[in-house]
Write a protein that holds these residues in place. Structure first.
Motif, PDB file in Angstrom:
ATOM      1  N   GLU A 409       0.873  -1.175   0.000  1.00  0.00           N
ATOM      2  CA  GLU A 409       0.000   0.000   0.000  1.00  0.00           C
ATOM      3  C   GLU A 409       0.913   1.228   0.000  1.00  0.00           C
ATOM      4  OE1 GLU A 409      -3.048   2.161   3.079  1.00  0.00           O
ATOM      5  OE2 GLU A 409      -3.189  -0.024   2.887  1.00  0.00           O
ATOM      6  N   PHE A 410       0.608   2.187  -0.857  1.00  0.00           N
ATOM      7  CA  PHE A 410       1.459   3.373  -0.977  1.00  0.00           C
ATOM      8  C   PHE A 410       0.723   4.616  -0.488  1.00  0.00           C
ATOM      9  CE2 PHE A 410       3.285   0.436  -4.019  1.00  0.00           C
ATOM     10  CZ  PHE A 410       4.660   0.639  -3.894  1.00  0.00           C
ATOM     11  N   THR A 411       1.442   5.464   0.243  1.00  0.00           N
ATOM     12  CA  THR A 411       0.973   6.812   0.538  1.00  0.00           C
ATOM     13  C   THR A 411       1.927   7.769  -0.175  1.00  0.00           C
ATOM     14  OG1 THR A 411       2.351   7.159   2.507  1.00  0.00           O
ATOM     15  CG2 THR A 411       0.258   5.997   2.814  1.00  0.00           C
ATOM     16  N   GLU A 412       1.759   9.041   0.046  1.00  0.00           N
ATOM     17  CA  GLU A 412       2.641  10.006  -0.617  1.00  0.00           C
ATOM     18  C   GLU A 412       4.095   9.826  -0.202  1.00  0.00           C
ATOM     19  OE1 GLU A 412       1.469  14.011  -0.140  1.00  0.00           O
ATOM     20  OE2 GLU A 412      -0.474  13.781  -1.158  1.00  0.00           O
ATOM     21  N   SER A 413       4.319   9.393   1.020  1.00  0.00           N
ATOM     22  CA  SER A 413       5.697   9.335   1.517  1.00  0.00           C
ATOM     23  C   SER A 413       6.139   7.962   2.006  1.00  0.00           C
ATOM     24  CB  SER A 413       5.862  10.327   2.674  1.00  0.00           C
ATOM     25  OG  SER A 413       4.974   9.993   3.744  1.00  0.00           O
ATOM     26  N   GLU A 414       5.217   6.989   2.046  1.00  0.00           N
ATOM     27  CA  GLU A 414       5.567   5.704   2.635  1.00  0.00           C
ATOM     28  C   GLU A 414       5.102   4.526   1.790  1.00  0.00           C
ATOM     29  OE1 GLU A 414       5.595   6.237   7.428  1.00  0.00           O
ATOM     30  OE2 GLU A 414       3.618   6.179   6.488  1.00  0.00           O
ATOM     31  N   LEU A 415       5.821   3.432   1.946  1.00  0.00           N
ATOM     32  CA  LEU A 415       5.362   2.125   1.474  1.00  0.00           C
ATOM     33  C   LEU A 415       4.937   1.344   2.713  1.00  0.00           C
ATOM     34  CD1 LEU A 415       5.030  -0.363  -0.350  1.00  0.00           C
ATOM     35  CD2 LEU A 415       7.490  -0.783  -0.063  1.00  0.00           C
ATOM     36  N   ILE A 416       3.701   0.887   2.722  1.00  0.00           N
ATOM     37  CA  ILE A 416       3.195   0.072   3.830  1.00  0.00           C
ATOM     38  C   ILE A 416       3.106  -1.370   3.340  1.00  0.00           C
ATOM     39  CG2 ILE A 416       1.288  -0.311   5.435  1.00  0.00           C
ATOM     40  CD1 ILE A 416       0.517   2.646   4.970  1.00  0.00           C
ATOM     41  N   ILE A 417       3.800  -2.253   4.022  1.00  0.00           N
ATOM     42  CA  ILE A 417       3.746  -3.681   3.683  1.00  0.00           C
ATOM     43  C   ILE A 417       2.787  -4.349   4.654  1.00  0.00           C
ATOM     44  CG2 ILE A 417       5.046  -5.824   3.490  1.00  0.00           C
ATOM     45  CD1 ILE A 417       7.408  -4.222   2.560  1.00  0.00           C
ATOM     46  N   LYS A 418       1.723  -4.910   4.121  1.00  0.00           N
ATOM     47  CA  LYS A 418       0.630  -5.415   4.945  1.00  0.00           C
ATOM     48  C   LYS A 418       1.018  -6.645   5.766  1.00  0.00           C
ATOM     49  CE  LYS A 418      -2.671  -3.771   1.470  1.00  0.00           C
ATOM     50  NZ  LYS A 418      -3.682  -4.194   0.469  1.00  0.00           N
ATOM     51  N   HIS A 419       1.920  -7.457   5.235  1.00  0.00           N
ATOM     52  CA  HIS A 419       2.342  -8.657   5.962  1.00  0.00           C
ATOM     53  C   HIS A 419       3.746  -9.031   5.519  1.00  0.00           C
ATOM     54  CE1 HIS A 419       2.831 -13.023   6.673  1.00  0.00           C
ATOM     55  NE2 HIS A 419       2.154 -12.761   7.775  1.00  0.00           N
ATOM     56  N   MET A 420       4.629  -9.269   6.491  1.00  0.00           N
ATOM     57  CA  MET A 420       5.993  -9.660   6.144  1.00  0.00           C
ATOM     58  C   MET A 420       6.669 -10.289   7.363  1.00  0.00           C
ATOM     59  SD  MET A 420       8.331  -6.233   6.242  1.00  0.00           S
ATOM     60  CE  MET A 420       8.826  -5.604   7.858  1.00  0.00           C
ATOM     61  N   TYR A 421       7.847 -10.840   7.122  1.00  0.00           N
ATOM     62  CA  TYR A 421       8.678 -11.395   8.182  1.00  0.00           C
ATOM     63  C   TYR A 421      10.025 -10.679   8.173  1.00  0.00           C
ATOM     64  CZ  TYR A 421       5.360 -15.302   7.940  1.00  0.00           C
ATOM     65  OH  TYR A 421       4.230 -16.066   7.936  1.00  0.00           O
ATOM     66  N   ILE A 422      10.619 -10.553   9.350  1.00  0.00           N
ATOM     67  CA  ILE A 422      12.015 -10.133   9.397  1.00  0.00           C
ATOM     68  C   ILE A 422      12.837 -11.304   9.914  1.00  0.00           C
ATOM     69  CG2 ILE A 422      11.436  -7.698   9.784  1.00  0.00           C
ATOM     70  CD1 ILE A 422      12.668  -8.221  12.670  1.00  0.00           C
ATOM     71  N   GLU A 423      14.101 -11.308   9.523  1.00  0.00           N
ATOM     72  CA  GLU A 423      14.974 -12.424   9.849  1.00  0.00           C
ATOM     73  C   GLU A 423      16.405 -11.906   9.887  1.00  0.00           C
ATOM     74  OE1 GLU A 423      13.927 -16.405   7.953  1.00  0.00           O
ATOM     75  OE2 GLU A 423      15.760 -15.865   6.892  1.00  0.00           O
TER      76      GLU A 423
END
Length: 577
Positions: A409-423
Motif C-alpha cells: 500500500e502506498f501513501t505520498e511518503s511511505e510504502l506500507i507492507i501489509k504482511h511480512m517477516y524479518i529475519e
C-alpha cells in the motif's frame, strides 16, 4: 450534559487502562508459572513436557491479547471514540506503570491491544508507545537480579559458595570431579596475577534452562577487563546432572544466545535489568535479540522497531533486493547497513511450488513453535510495516509491484507492507561457496551444511527444499536454514530407495506419491559443483540413503528429544573417571 459526558469518558479511560494492565499482569503470571517450572522439568528429565511448555509459553501472549481486546469491546464502542480518548488512555496507562517491574513489557502489550483494535493503522506515538514512556537506567535494580561472590577466598571456595546458592533437587554425577574441572579451567584461563586482581564475580540469579541444559550466566570483573563466566550444566537420560563446561569466551556466549535457538526459560520479575546485564556481556548483540532469547519475543519486536527507526535516522543508504538467487515463494530485500532481511510472500508461486499462501504462513508458525536446535533462523511477523519511500531504490519498488502487489500500500511518503517477516541477515551459502577460496573453510562449511540438515531432522522437521541457496552462514561459521515453505514433520514423508534397473527412464515410470522422497537424488541438487558434492558425500554420505532417514523417523516417532551442545566440543570437560 457535556460535563457528565466528559466525566463518564474519564471513568471509562481509567477502567480501560486498568483492564489492559490487569490482562498484562495475568499474562505475565502465566508466563512466569511456566518459566519457573523449567527447573523441576530439568530435574525430573521431563523433556517432552519441556517442549510442550515452550510451545504453551509462546501462545500465552495471543490468548491474553484476545481476552483484553474482547473486554474492551464489551466496555465501549471502540470506533466511536475520537483520538483524544485514546491519547488520554495512553497517558493514564503510563501513570499506572510507575514502579511496575515489567513496565516495558506492559507498554508492548498496550501497543498490541491498540494495534489489534485499529488493525495496526494508527502507529502514532500519541496513541501508542512507539517510543518508551521512560528512560530505563541499568543498574538501579541490579541487586534484584545478580548474586555477587567473595573473591578473597580460594577459587574452590568460591565455587562451593556458588553451588550453595544455586541448588537443584538432583545429585551431581561426580561433584568433586566437577569442582576440580571448574577450578582447573579458570586457572587455565587466568594467570596468577589476573586471579589476584579479580574484583568481583557476579552471576544472574535465574538459572537459564533450555533443552537438557542449564546455565549460570555471569562475569568476572578485573581492573582492565571483564570476562563472561558461564557454568554450563547438562543432563543425559540418567538420573544425575554434571558440569559440562566453563565458558569465558564471548564467542561461545554469543552462540548460546544465537538467533537460531529456542528461547530460554529464565525466571525473573525484572527482565529489563537482566537484559541490560546480558547486553554488557554481549555488546555486539542487539538489545531486541536478548529480549527474544528470554522468550519476550513480542517485546523484542517492539525494541527492534525502535532500533530500526533509530538506524534509519542515522543512515542514508537505500533498501534494495537482497543478494543471492531470487526465491520462488518469498521476495527478500534489505538495507545494506542493517543486519536483517525483510521477507514478503509473493502473490504467485512458480509452477513447481504446489502450495498456498496460508501453507507458507503455517510453515513459519511451525518453526516458531519447534525446537530450532541452533539450525533454523527465528523469524518475526509484522503487519502494516512502514518504509519511507525516499529510502527505497526504484528498482526494488518495481520488483515489489511485480511480485507482491497485494501486500503493498502506498501513501505520498511511505510504502506500507501489509504482511511480512524479518529475519537475521546471513551470507547465503551458495554465495559463500562461490567466493571462498580457502579449501579448509569450504570443507568446514559443507560439514556444517550436513550437520544442519541432520540436526533439523532430529528435531522432527524435514527441511524439504535443501538447495544450498536456502541456507546461510553466520560470522561464526555456523550454517543455518532459513527457507521454510516446504518443511513438514518427519512422518509426513515416505523415504524410498531408487529402483535398480538397466532402463535409464525407469524412474519416470514409477508410481510416485506427493510425499515420496528419494534420498539418493539429494546429491544432485543440494550443492551444484562436483567438487562440493564429493566433499559433502565424504562427510555426510548417509544423508543420501533412505536407511538414514528411516532411522531418524523411528527416533522421532518414539518421541526421542535430542540435545545439541551450542558451544564448541573442545570446551567440554572430560567425564571419564
Amino acid at each position: 450534559m457535556q460535563e457528565l459526558a466528559a466525566s463518564q469518558d474519564k471513568n471509562l479511560v481509567r477502567k480501560v487502562a486498568y483492564q489492559i494492565l490487569s490482562h498484562f499482569d495475568k499474562s505475565y503470571r502465566w508466563f512466569t508459572r511456566i518459566t519457573r517450572g523449567a527447573q523441576e522439568r530439568f530435574e525430573k528429565g521431563n523433556w517432552k513436557e519441556t517442549q510442550l511448555a515452550s510451545k504453551e509459553r509462546i501462545t500465552i501472549y495471543e490468548q491474553s491479547l484476545s481476552d483484553a481486546v474482547a473486554e474492551i469491546y464489551q466496555l465501549t464502542q471502540v470506533h466511536q471514540k475520537d483520538d483524544a480518548f485514546w491519547q488520554q488512555l495512553k497517558k493514564v496507562f503510563a501513570l499506572q506503570l510507575e514502579g511496575h517491574p515489567q513496565f516495558e513489557l506492559a507498554e508492548t502489550f498496550y501497543n498490541s491491544v491498540i494495534g489489534r483494535l485499529f488493525k495496526h493503522r494508527k502507529i502514532d506515538n500519541d496513541m501508542m508507545f512507539v517510543l518508551p514512556s521512560r528512560c530505563f537506567l541499568p543498574g538501579q535494580d541490579r541487586d534484584k537480579v545478580v548474586n555477587s561472590f567473595d573473591t578473597t577466598t580460594t577459587v574452590r571456595e568460591m565455587y562451593e559458595s556458588i553451588f550453595k546458592i544455586y541448588r537443584y533437587n538432583i545429585p551431581f554425577e561426580n561433584f568433586e570431579r566437577d569442582l576440580q574441572h571448574l577450578e582447573e579451567a579458570l586457572r587455565a584461563r587466568l594467570d596468577k596475577a589476573q586471579l589476584a586482581s579479580v574484583q568481583a564475580v557476579e552471576i544472574l540469579k535465574p538459572t537459564f534452562f533450555r533443552g537438557k541444559a542449564a546455565y549460570l550466566i555471569g562475569r568476572i570483573c578485573m581492573p582492565d577487563e571483564t570476562l563472561p563466566f558461564v557454568i554450563a550444566m547438562r543432563r543425559y537420560n540418567d538420573p544425575n546432572m554434571f558440569v559440562d563446561a566453563l565458558l569465558t569466551d564471548r564467542k561461545d556466549l554469543s552462540v548460546i544466545f544465537g538467533f537460531a535457538r529456542s528461547y530460554f526459560m529464565a525466571d525473573t520479575q525484572n527482565p529489563a535489568e537482566v537484559a541490560a546485564f546480558l547486553q554488557e556481556l554481549l555488546p555486539n548483540k542487539k538489545h531486541f535479540e536478548l529480549y527474544m532469547s528470554m522468550g519476550h519475543y513480542k517485546h523484542g519486536k517492539t525494541v527492534f522497531y525502535r532500533n530500526f527507526l533509530q538506524h534509519l535516522s542515522e543512515s542514508t543508504d537505500k533498501f534494495e533486493a537482497a543478494p543471492g538467487i531470487r526465491g520462488l515463494v518469498m521476495m527478500v530485500f534489505h538495507l545494506p547497513s542493517y543486519g536483517v532481511v525483510f521477507k514478503i510472500i509473493k502473490d504467485e508461486f512458480a509452477e513447481s511450488k504446489k502450495i498456498t499462501r496460508q501453507h507458507v504462513k503455517e510453515c513459519y508458525k511451525l518453526v516458531k513453535m519447534s525446537d530450532r536446535v541452533g539450525r533454523m533462523a527465528d523469524t518475526h511477523e509484522y503487519v502494516n510495516f512502514r518504509f519511507p519511500l525516499d529510502r527505497i531504490e526504484p528498482e526494488l519498488i518495481e520488483e515489489l509491484k511485480e511480485t507482491c502487489a497485494s501486500s503493498l500500500e502506498f501513501t505520498e511518503s511511505e510504502l506500507i507492507i501489509k504482511h511480512m517477516y524479518i529475519e537475521r541477515k546471513m551470507t547465503p551459502l551458495n554465495l559463500y561457496l562461490q567466493q571462498e577460496t580457502d579449501e579448509e573453510k569450504v570443507t568446514r562449511a559443507l560439514d556444517e551444511l550436513g550437520l544442519c540438515i541432520k540436526q533439523i531432522a532430529m528435531a522432527n522437521i524435514f527441511p524439504g527444499d535443501m538447495l544450498h541457496k536456502n541456507f546461510g552462514i553466520t560470522r561464526h561459521g555456523r550454517v543455518i536454514f532459513y527457507d521454510y515453505d516446504e518443511i513438514c514433520i518427519m512422518n509426513e514423508r515416505n523415504f524410498r530407495a531408487l529402483p535398480k534397473s538397466d532402463d535409464p527412464y525407469a524412474i519416470d515410470t514409477l508410481s510416485v506419491a506427493p510425499n515420496d522422497v528419494f534420498p539418493e537424488q539429494f546429491e544432485h541438487f543440494i550443492v551444484g559443483k562436483r567438487k562440493f558434492k564429493d566433499i559433502l558425500k565424504s562427510l555426510h554420505g548417509d544423508l543420501m540413503t533412505p536407511e538414514y532417514w528411516h532411522e531418524v523417523q523411528k527416533k522421532c516417532a518414539r518421541g526421542d528429544v535430542q540435545h545439541f551442545t551450542p558451544y564448541r566440543a573442545n570446551r567440554r570437560f572430560d567425564r571419564d573417571e
